[in-house]
Enzyme design. Sequence first.
Site, mmCIF file in Angstrom:
data_model
loop_
_atom_site.group_PDB
_atom_site.id
_atom_site.type_symbol
_atom_site.label_atom_id
_atom_site.label_comp_id
_atom_site.label_asym_id
_atom_site.label_seq_id
_atom_site.Cartn_x
_atom_site.Cartn_y
_atom_site.Cartn_z
ATOM 1 N N ASP A 12 -16.779 19.912 6.461
ATOM 2 C CA ASP A 12 -16.678 21.264 5.885
ATOM 3 C C ASP A 12 -15.663 21.376 4.627
ATOM 4 O OD1 ASP A 12 -16.040 24.178 5.580
ATOM 5 O OD2 ASP A 12 -15.581 24.336 7.685
ATOM 6 N N ILE A 13 -16.370 21.606 3.629
ATOM 7 C CA ILE A 13 -15.430 21.724 2.122
ATOM 8 C C ILE A 13 -14.606 22.728 2.170
ATOM 9 C CG2 ILE A 13 -16.771 23.420 1.003
ATOM 10 C CD1 ILE A 13 -16.966 21.163 -1.276
ATOM 11 N N ASN A 26 -23.825 32.160 -6.534
ATOM 12 C CA ASN A 26 -24.870 32.697 -7.197
ATOM 13 C C ASN A 26 -24.558 33.424 -8.491
ATOM 14 O OD1 ASN A 26 -24.868 35.473 -6.534
ATOM 15 N ND2 ASN A 26 -24.910 34.567 -4.483
ATOM 16 N N GLY A 34 -24.301 30.497 3.321
ATOM 17 C CA GLY A 34 -24.080 28.909 3.005
ATOM 18 C C GLY A 34 -22.792 28.573 2.725
ATOM 19 N N VAL A 35 -22.585 27.803 2.094
ATOM 20 C CA VAL A 35 -21.134 27.251 1.501
ATOM 21 C C VAL A 35 -20.415 28.465 0.985
ATOM 22 C CG1 VAL A 35 -21.747 26.125 -0.744
ATOM 23 C CG2 VAL A 35 -19.973 25.002 0.730
ATOM 24 N N ASP A 36 -21.181 29.336 -0.095
ATOM 25 C CA ASP A 36 -20.443 30.300 -0.555
ATOM 26 C C ASP A 36 -19.690 31.542 0.309
ATOM 27 O OD1 ASP A 36 -19.929 32.071 -2.687
ATOM 28 O OD2 ASP A 36 -21.700 32.957 -3.056
ATOM 29 N N TYR A 127 -31.146 27.575 -1.810
ATOM 30 C CA TYR A 127 -32.018 27.240 -2.977
ATOM 31 C C TYR A 127 -33.074 26.303 -3.049
ATOM 32 C CZ TYR A 127 -28.953 30.591 -5.751
ATOM 33 O OH TYR A 127 -28.427 31.660 -6.152
HETATM 34 N N1 AR6 Z 1 -19.101 22.875 3.541
HETATM 35 C C1 AR6 Z 1 -20.002 21.874 2.964
HETATM 36 N N2 AR6 Z 1 -21.318 22.069 2.617
HETATM 37 C C2 AR6 Z 1 -21.783 23.197 3.002
HETATM 38 C C3 AR6 Z 1 -20.855 24.133 4.026
HETATM 39 C C4 AR6 Z 1 -19.645 23.860 4.186
HETATM 40 N N3 AR6 Z 1 -18.737 24.725 4.822
HETATM 41 N N4 AR6 Z 1 -21.900 25.027 4.471
HETATM 42 C C5 AR6 Z 1 -23.065 24.727 3.826
HETATM 43 N N5 AR6 Z 1 -22.905 23.402 3.369
HETATM 44 P P1 AR6 Z 1 -26.096 26.447 0.025
HETATM 45 P P2 AR6 Z 1 -27.387 26.576 -2.368
HETATM 46 C C6 AR6 Z 1 -24.070 22.852 2.535
HETATM 47 O O1 AR6 Z 1 -27.087 27.209 0.936
HETATM 48 O O2 AR6 Z 1 -28.512 25.943 -1.894
HETATM 49 C C7 AR6 Z 1 -25.462 31.297 -1.253
HETATM 50 O O3 AR6 Z 1 -26.134 32.236 -0.607
HETATM 51 C C8 AR6 Z 1 -25.413 22.968 2.876
HETATM 52 O O4 AR6 Z 1 -25.875 22.273 4.253
HETATM 53 O O5 AR6 Z 1 -24.594 26.964 0.334
HETATM 54 O O6 AR6 Z 1 -26.766 26.068 -3.789
HETATM 55 C C9 AR6 Z 1 -25.054 31.423 -2.768
HETATM 56 O O7 AR6 Z 1 -24.439 32.792 -2.912
HETATM 57 C C10 AR6 Z 1 -26.209 22.462 1.518
HETATM 58 O O8 AR6 Z 1 -26.392 21.068 1.847
HETATM 59 O O9 AR6 Z 1 -26.188 26.642 -1.531
HETATM 60 C C11 AR6 Z 1 -26.385 31.617 -3.345
HETATM 61 O O10 AR6 Z 1 -27.087 32.636 -3.158
HETATM 62 C C12 AR6 Z 1 -25.281 23.035 0.514
HETATM 63 O O11 AR6 Z 1 -24.107 23.141 1.265
HETATM 64 C C13 AR6 Z 1 -27.239 30.596 -2.599
HETATM 65 O O12 AR6 Z 1 -26.641 30.457 -1.489
HETATM 66 C C14 AR6 Z 1 -25.720 24.017 -0.140
HETATM 67 O O13 AR6 Z 1 -26.179 25.029 0.332
HETATM 68 C C15 AR6 Z 1 -26.866 29.134 -3.191
HETATM 69 O O14 AR6 Z 1 -27.894 28.057 -2.634
#
Ligand code: AR6
Length: 175
Positions: A12-13, A26, A34-36, A127
Site C-alpha cells: 500500500d503506497i 485525475n 483507487g490509489v487517489d 483507467y
Molecule cells: N497503494 C498502491 N497501489 C494502489 C493502491 C494503494 N493503496 N490502491 C490502488 N492501487 P487507480 P488509474 C493500484 O484506479 O487507473 C481515480 O478515481 C491499483 O491496483 O488508482 O490511474 C482517480 O481519481 C492499480 O494498479 O488509478 C482517477 O479518476 C493502480 O493503483 C482514476 O482513478 C492504479 O489504479 C485514475 O485511474
Amino acid sequence: MADTKIEVQQGDITKIEVDAVVNAANSSLLGGGGVDGAIHRAGGPAILEECKQIRARQGGCDTGEAVITTGGNLPAQYVIHTVGPVWSGGNSRGPELLANCYNNSLRIASEKQLQSIAFPNISTGIYGYPKPKAAQVAVQAVKDYIKNNVTSLQRVIFVCFDAENLKLYERLLHE
Ligand code: AR6
C-alpha cells in the site's frame, strides 16, 4: 550524482517511507477512487487544500503532467500528483502520455532534490490500461530518465498493489 536504484515492492503506497509518493490522480485534482482515494484518506485534508490552490492557479492538471503538494499525514513528505491516460484501445498517444507521467514526476522530484520516490502502477486500475503494456512503458521511462538526466534520486520504487503487477515488474527489472 546519485547511483539510482530501481526497486519493486508489493503493498500500500500510503504506508511507504519515501520523500515522495506519486498519486494516480485525475485532471480535476479533487480526489477520486483507487490509489487517489487512499492517498487523500490517509494523508488528510491538507493535500486537498493544496490541490485546490493549484486548481485555482492553473485549472487542474493535464494528462501526462504532474504537480506536487505536501504529504499531509502520510509518512512521505510530498505527494506528486500525475494524471495517467485513460486506455482507449491502443491509441498512439497512450504510451507517450503514460511515459510523460513518469518523466514529469521524476523531474519534479529531482528539482526538489529528493532522494526517494514511490510510484503506483499508474492508469492500470480505473483507467483500464493493460498491466503488461503499462509496466513496460513505466520501466523503460524510469530507466531512460536515469540514464539521460542528472538526478538527486537514489531510490525509485514501483509499489505494486496486486500480484500480477508485482510479477510483471519483477520480470522486467531482472531482464
Ligand atoms: N497503494 C498502491 N497501489 C494502489 C493502491 C494503494 N493503496 N490502491 C490502488 N492501487 P487507480 P488509474 C493500484 O484506479 O487507473 C481515480 O478515481 C491499483 O491496483 O488508482 O490511474 C482517480 O481519481 C492499480 O494498479 O488509478 C482517477 O479518476 C493502480 O493503483 C482514476 O482513478 C492504479 O489504479 C485514475 O485511474
